[in-house]
Design an enzyme around this catalytic site. Structure first.
Site, short mmCIF file in Angstrom:
data_model
loop_
_atom_site.label_atom_id
_atom_site.label_comp_id
_atom_site.label_asym_id
_atom_site.label_seq_id
_atom_site.Cartn_x
_atom_site.Cartn_y
_atom_site.Cartn_z
N HIS A 303 0.78 -1.33 -0.18
CA HIS A 303 -0.11 0.11 -0.02
C HIS A 303 0.71 1.33 -0.01
CE1 HIS A 303 -3.28 2.75 0.22
NE2 HIS A 303 -3.62 2.69 1.61
N HIS A 349 -2.28 0.48 -12.42
CA HIS A 349 -2.96 0.49 -11.31
C HIS A 349 -3.99 -0.43 -11.41
CE1 HIS A 349 -5.95 2.86 -8.77
NE2 HIS A 349 -4.96 3.39 -8.27
N ASP A 404 2.85 7.24 -7.90
CA ASP A 404 4.09 6.99 -6.95
C ASP A 404 5.32 6.99 -8.01
OD1 ASP A 404 2.70 6.15 -4.52
OD2 ASP A 404 1.74 4.61 -5.79
#
Length: 468
Positions: A303, A349, A404
């Site tokens: 996560h 994703h 990210d």
């Protein structure tokens, strides 16, 4: 004048049921700078709408559940109500109906700044309204006034060993604040259920005010020889004070913090941290305990570790081929990496099927403020070549970069090189989403979460029965 949240143009095709998460809220108290007062008008109005909706459509089937979904982490299973944000596969995250570019344009900014203030996204998440300058300033003022940490929490942080992970310290400090919980005290006194949200609100405002100080103490204890954290400046906004407490006085770093804290703030309710906060909160644990549990979820590598993994990946590239590479050399390196059975971190994703808008706004920030930074140029070249490589490989459903893929490079540029601290920054930001969701969960009177579990043998019996 606040702008009321828009309705997403997405409908469940059978029955034409609107997706409730971003429906417009009442604006009975619009103009007030008292967020609690505004919520006191909006929550009953929304509950009346939900009551009417459930009365008419309560038995409507919106999804069938198959065996793979049960074994697959319940991915894409429709099982929660979250009012604050919706993740669209094509458009990315929408905060109360507003896309990230819309938020960047509409939300109030610091004087002379270009990035939206986290105080403004907090108001938006809580109310569905774009706040005025005065409403945003009222949140800043209130957080600054609530920011003091109790002595026992400061002592605890100062006595942690240097080898205790910053997320472990963050989680412990948040839980240790629960002796100040107004929600826990109100529940013990037997207040009416309809009032729960008011005490969840007070705890959430207190916690949000204190989180930057908690995070800054952890940072300075671990990486700055325990040097003192500066006091809250009542003239500064939440992000500027946070930046100063961390020890970064560059106004541009404060701008980065505003951007970072806004775009990481909320991501629907099904991700690990948001779902954990909701689950623990549904047991009527106070917001401190619920958010502490959420941060334990965020600390998990699946996560909250992704931006660190991207930096490790980038440094590996630099270590092997340096910065003086050609596109062709970089393509060859990525192919070699993939053929060795590894992945390209920061790409793909679970829901999105396009470039993450959170990546795009960070890229725009970098293009404006650090266009010649070597790591940024590497990220840009990867953005140019990697999607095509992943499409050619044929394994990725989404070959595009996510949030990210970029955030770590920006932090590195400003000198925050301590990667183990990055998840704490993520946690400070995610508090905005988790706690706004928690207030609404209590306001709507959502029940204890208790799904039914089955053994494999039980599922086999169900599957066999379904085939008859």
């Amino acid at each position: 004048m606040p702008i009321t949240g828009t309705v997403l143009r997405r409908f469940i095709t059978k029955g034409v049921i609107p997706m409730c998460q971003v429906a417009p809220l009442s604006t009975s108290a619009e103009g007030s700078t008292n967020l609690k007062e505004v919520l006191s008008k909006k929550i009953p109005a929304h509950n009346a709408k939900v009551k009417s909706f459930r009365a008419e459509h309560g038995n409507t089937v919106v999804q069938s559940v198959n065996i793979d979904m049960i074994y697959g982490g319940m991915r894409s299973m429709k099982g929660m109500v979250t009012e604050t944000s919706v993740l669209d596969p094509e458009e990315g995250i929408r905060f109360r109906g507003y896309s990230i570019p819309e938020c960047q344009k509409l939300l109030p900014k610091a004087k002379g700044g270009e990035e939206p203030l986290p105080e403004a996204i907090w108001w938006l998440l809580c109310t569905g309204d774009v706040p005025s300058e005065a409403q945003t300033a009222a949140i800043t003022k209130e957080w600054n006034a609530r920011a003091d940490l109790p002595t026992h929490v400061v002592r605890m942080l100062d006595n942690f060993p240097d080898n205790l992970h910053p997320m472990a310290q963050f989680i412990a400090a948040i839980a240790a604040l629960n002796n100040e919980s107004k929600f826990a005290g109100a529940y013990a006194r037997g207040v009416a259920k309809a009032s729960y949200w008011e005490y969840a609100y007070e705890d959430s405002m207190d916690l949000l005010a204190k989180l930057p100080t908690v995070a800054a103490i952890i940072y300075r204890n671990l990486y700055r020889d325990g040097s003192a954290v500066s006091v809250i400046d009542p003239k500064k906004d939440w992000s500027a004070n946070f930046s100063s407490m961390l020890g970064y006085d560059d106004p541009l770093f404060a701008e980065l913090m505003r951007l970072y804290l806004v775009i990481h703030s909320d991501h629907e309710g099904g991700n690990v941290s948001a779902h954990t906060s909701h689950l623990v909160g549904s047991a009527l644990s106070d917001p401190y305990l619920a958010f502490s549990a959420a941060m334990a979820g965020l600390a998990g590598p699946l996560h909250g570790l992704a931006n660190q993994e991207v930096l490790v990946f980038l440094n590996k590239i630099v270590g092997e081929i340096g910065f003086n590479y050609t596109e062709e050399q970089l393509k060859e390196w990525v192919w070699k990496h993939l053929k060795s059975g590894q992945v390209v971190p920061g790409y793909g994703h679970a829901v999105l099927r396009k470039t993450d808008p959170r990546y795009e706004c960070q890229r725009e920030f970098a293009l404006k403020h650090l266009p010649n930074d070597d790591l940024f140029k590497l990220v840009s070249t990867l953005y140019k070549i990697t999607p095509g490589i992943l499409l050619e490989q044929g394994k990725a459903k989404n070959p595009w970069p996510n949030v990210d893929s970029h955030s770590g490079v920006l932090l590195q540029y400003f000198g925050m090189t301590e990667m183990s601290f990055y998840t704490v920054l993520f946690g400070v930001s995610r508090a905005l989403g988790c706690l706004s969701q928690l207030i609404w969960a209590r306001g709507m009177g959502l029940p204890l979460e208790r799904p039914k579990s089955h053994s494999t043998e039980g599922l086999i019996k169900l599957a066999m029965a379904a085939k008859k």
